[in-house]
Write an enzyme that holds these catalytic residues in place. Structure first.
Site, PDB file in Angstrom:
ATOM      1  N   ASP A   1       0.789  -1.237   0.000  1.00 41.85           N
ATOM      2  CA  ASP A   1       0.000   0.000   0.000  1.00 41.85           C
ATOM      3  C   ASP A   1       0.822   1.288   0.000  1.00 41.85           C
ATOM      4  O   ASP A   1       0.421   2.292   0.609  1.00 41.85           O
ATOM      5  CB  ASP A   1      -0.966   0.010   1.183  1.00 41.85           C
ATOM      6  CG  ASP A   1      -1.964  -1.140   1.133  1.00 41.85           C
ATOM      7  OD1 ASP A   1      -1.969  -1.881   0.141  1.00 41.85           O
ATOM      8  OD2 ASP A   1      -2.728  -1.298   2.103  1.00 41.85           O
TER       9      ASP A   1
ATOM     10  N   GLY B   1      -1.742  -1.558  10.699  1.00 38.77           N
ATOM     11  CA  GLY B   1      -2.904  -1.934   9.911  1.00 38.77           C
ATOM     12  C   GLY B   1      -2.607  -3.025   8.914  1.00 38.77           C
ATOM     13  O   GLY B   1      -2.565  -4.217   9.243  1.00 38.77           O
ATOM     14  N   CYS B   2      -2.371  -2.636   7.673  1.00 39.29           N
ATOM     15  CA  CYS B   2      -2.236  -3.621   6.603  1.00 39.29           C
ATOM     16  C   CYS B   2      -0.950  -4.429   6.685  1.00 39.29           C
ATOM     17  O   CYS B   2      -0.914  -5.580   6.250  1.00 39.29           O
ATOM     18  CB  CYS B   2      -2.362  -2.920   5.253  1.00 39.29           C
ATOM     19  SG  CYS B   2      -4.019  -2.233   4.993  1.00 39.29           S
ATOM     20  N   VAL B   3       0.113  -3.859   7.244  1.00 39.55           N
ATOM     21  CA  VAL B   3       1.355  -4.624   7.411  1.00 39.55           C
ATOM     22  C   VAL B   3       1.138  -5.731   8.439  1.00 39.55           C
ATOM     23  O   VAL B   3       1.461  -6.900   8.203  1.00 39.55           O
ATOM     24  CB  VAL B   3       2.529  -3.713   7.815  1.00 39.55           C
ATOM     25  CG1 VAL B   3       3.767  -4.546   8.167  1.00 39.55           C
ATOM     26  CG2 VAL B   3       2.853  -2.728   6.697  1.00 39.55           C
TER      27      VAL B   3
ATOM     28  N   THR C   1      -1.228  -8.471   7.133  1.00 35.33           N
ATOM     29  CA  THR C   1      -0.548  -9.321   6.154  1.00 35.33           C
ATOM     30  C   THR C   1       0.435 -10.252   6.837  1.00 35.33           C
ATOM     31  O   THR C   1       0.540 -11.436   6.495  1.00 35.33           O
ATOM     32  CB  THR C   1       0.162  -8.443   5.111  1.00 35.33           C
ATOM     33  OG1 THR C   1      -0.812  -7.639   4.439  1.00 35.33           O
ATOM     34  CG2 THR C   1       0.908  -9.297   4.086  1.00 35.33           C
TER      35      THR C   1
END
Length: 213
Positions: free
Chosen positions: A31, A151-153, A156
């Protein structure tokens, strides 16, 4: 809950372990889009140095033939495919298809042989082909760079572990909008799911896989 014991000593009793690097790495860049670099956007995170580190790692990956995957977040008009995540996190409206905040930032280019995965939820694995792609490539280790750490890290990383791949988190190449969630999530990922590793160690690892491969 222990309030008197040193935090590191407390966690070492339960989580003092390293996975280490595997034999076949891939790099994921999570992202890195304009929203996090645009001061006028509510998602601005001041992560310019994070991107610089990620690009150094990306350049070494290209040199060494390490597969590279980039992710972005893309929604249909109105966010109808974003579910509860889109309902909860209002800034996700910046990622409706066509919004310039969803574009790659200056300095980040995508080569023809690099994979782009567009997702709607925090994890790069959820609802995407990432796991099957990594398996087809024979990858056992996924080096994480990107935003945001909390968040996205993190999402994942957890799914990477759950799918049986080794999560390696590049310390200097992941970033967040504030130091507190950034450091807390680095600490937790390192304790429970993967290894948080310095940039230089990752560059050396890629070089060694190139020599041995």
């Amino acid at each position: 809950m222990s309030t008197s014991e040193n935090l590191l000593d407390n966690y070492k009793r339960a989580y003092d372990n390293r996975i280490g690097f595997g034999a076949r790495p891939a790099l994921i860049m999570i992202d890195f889009v304009q929203a996090y670099f645009e001061p006028e956007c509510e998602l601005y995170a001041g992560v310019e140095d994070t991107l610089k580190s990620a690009l150094r790692i990306r350049d070494k990956a290209r040199e060494c033939g390490v597969p590279i995957i980039l992710t972005n977040v893309v929604y249909q008009a109105g966010g109808c495919d974003g579910g509860r995540f889109f309902q909860k996190a209002r800034p996700l409206r910046n990622f409706i298809a066509g919004n310039p905040m969803g574009a790659w930032p200056e300095g980040l280019d995508v080569a023809e042989n690099e994979i782009v995965i567009s997702k709607q939820y925090p994890s790069a694995f959820f609802g995407t082909s990432l796991a099957s792609t990594l398996a087809t490539l024979g990858v056992d280790t996924l080096v994480h760079t990107g935003v945001t750490t909390s968040g996205c890290v993190r999402a994942t990383c957890v799914d990477c572990c759950s799918h049986g791949f080794i999560p390696i988190i590049a310390r200097e190449a992941v970033g967040d909008r504030h130091a507190s969630p950034h450091e807390a999530n680095l600490f937790d990922m390192d304790a429970k799911y993967g290894d948080v590793v310095d940039e230089e160690e990752i560059l050396d690892y890629f070089e060694k896989t190139k020599i041995s491969g």
